[in-house]
Design a protein around this motif. Structure first.
Motif: not given
Ligand code: FE
Length: 335
Positions: A121, A161, A215, A218
């Motif tokens: 991702r 993240y 990301n 989503y």
């Molecule tokens: Fe996630």
């Protein structure tokens, strides 16, 4: 013995053997509904039963506490930091598999074969369709420029993240420059970091900010949610790069526990997850990028366009985690 009696004896012997149903036990940090379609397809094809326990927090701690009594064979999780954490906790065994090394590019798996990426991702920029022109943001460096003062939203700086993204900044530019970048980003925030990536999309929709860090997948999830679709429709995806390099990637991955009671079946499942059919299911249901070269992206993901992935090794990114956390604390990013 005639052929007939031999056959009869054989049949009798086979009938007398207890039928051992194969099974695999998974500890998953990934939400059960994301994993279920894969599990169903795997069981349908192999007859192997899969049991999933959803483990939201403390995966490494739980495996350490259970030790050799753990029922878990496989761990499914996201983020390079979590994968590294379970390896460092000493609860994972390396897996030698020609199938896995052929299907998964070297940059997306552990050189020591402890973990294997299954999907990737990109951590990118959500930009307001109304207030940000196409092509207006092209680099991560630009997120720290004055131009965006009061216009950026993001979740907490301590989120995995974001820590991985800052770790990648350190890998490219060193700690000094990464700290300056993080300070610049903080100075540009429209509000204190809060919520998840989807909340930042909602904030753009509501006019609180113009761009946000998040990301890719989503957006796919939001577009299929009746309430969130409108938020997602208000943004476009921009793929920033590190100057002279590419777009930041992270992975979801799999690892085999040291104590795996069903090692053979577990290996079968790992290999199955890396091949075309499973990679396609990941692409279609989770809006992620397949790791196996040649497997098509979903139509939606493909519509976001191509990008150059950062070539930096994820192990390298993970090695800067402590330094990244220190910067976030020192500059009180969330304050
Ligand atoms: Fe996630």
């Amino acid at each position: 013995m005639t052929i007939r009696t031999t056959l009869a004896t054989l049949l009798l012997c086979t009938a007398a053997l207890p039928v051992l149903a194969e099974e695999v036990n998974i500890y998953s940090h990934r939400q059960p509904e994301l994993i279920q379609p894969l599990v169903d397809a795997f069981t349908a094809e192999t007859g192997i039963t899969v049991n999933i326990a959803f483990v939201d927090k403390g995966m490494a701690e739980r495996l350490v506490a259970e030790g050799s009594r753990s029922p878990a064979d496989l761990v499914l999780t996201v983020d390079i930091a979590r994968l590294t954490q379970i390896v460092e906790a000493g609860v994972i065994q390396p897996v030698e598999s020609a199938v896995l090394t052929e299907n998964i590019p070297a940059t997306l798996r552990d050189p020591d074969n402890n973990w294997f990426g299954l999907t990737s991702r990109a951590r990118i920029v959500y930009a307001s369709k109304e207030r940000v022109a196409d092509g207006e943001i092209t680099t991560y460096e630009d997120l720290a420029s004055d131009k965006w003062k009061g216009r950026i939203c993001t979740r907490s700086g301590t989120n995995d993240y974001n820590i991985a993204l800052l770790s990648a900044v350190i890998a490219h530019k060193g700690e000094e420059a990464a700290k300056t970048w993080a300070e610049g980003l903080k100075a540009n925030l429209a509000r204190k970091p809060a919520g998840g990536d989807r909340d930042q999309v909602k904030a753009i929709w509501a006019g609180e900010c113009d761009i946000a860090i998040g990301n890719t997948y989503y957006i796919g999830q939001m577009l299929s949610d009746p309430e969130q679709k409108e938020w997602a429709d208000s943004v476009r995806i921009a793929f920033p790069i590190f100057e002279g390099a590419g777009t930041h990637l992270n992975v979801s991955g799999v690892a085999m526990t040291k104590s795996a009671p069903n090692k053979d079946a577990a290996l079968k499942m790992m290999e199955w997850l890396s091949q075309d059919e499973a990679q396609k299911i990941y692409a279609e249901t989770n809006h992620e990028y397949p790791v196996k070269p040649g497997v098509a992206r979903s139509a939606l993901v493909a519509s976001w366009g191509d990008f150059t992935p950062d070539s930096i090794n994820l192990e390298d990114v993970a090695s800067h985690r402590a330094a990244a956390l220190k910067i976030i604390e020192e500059i009180n990013f969330d304050g």
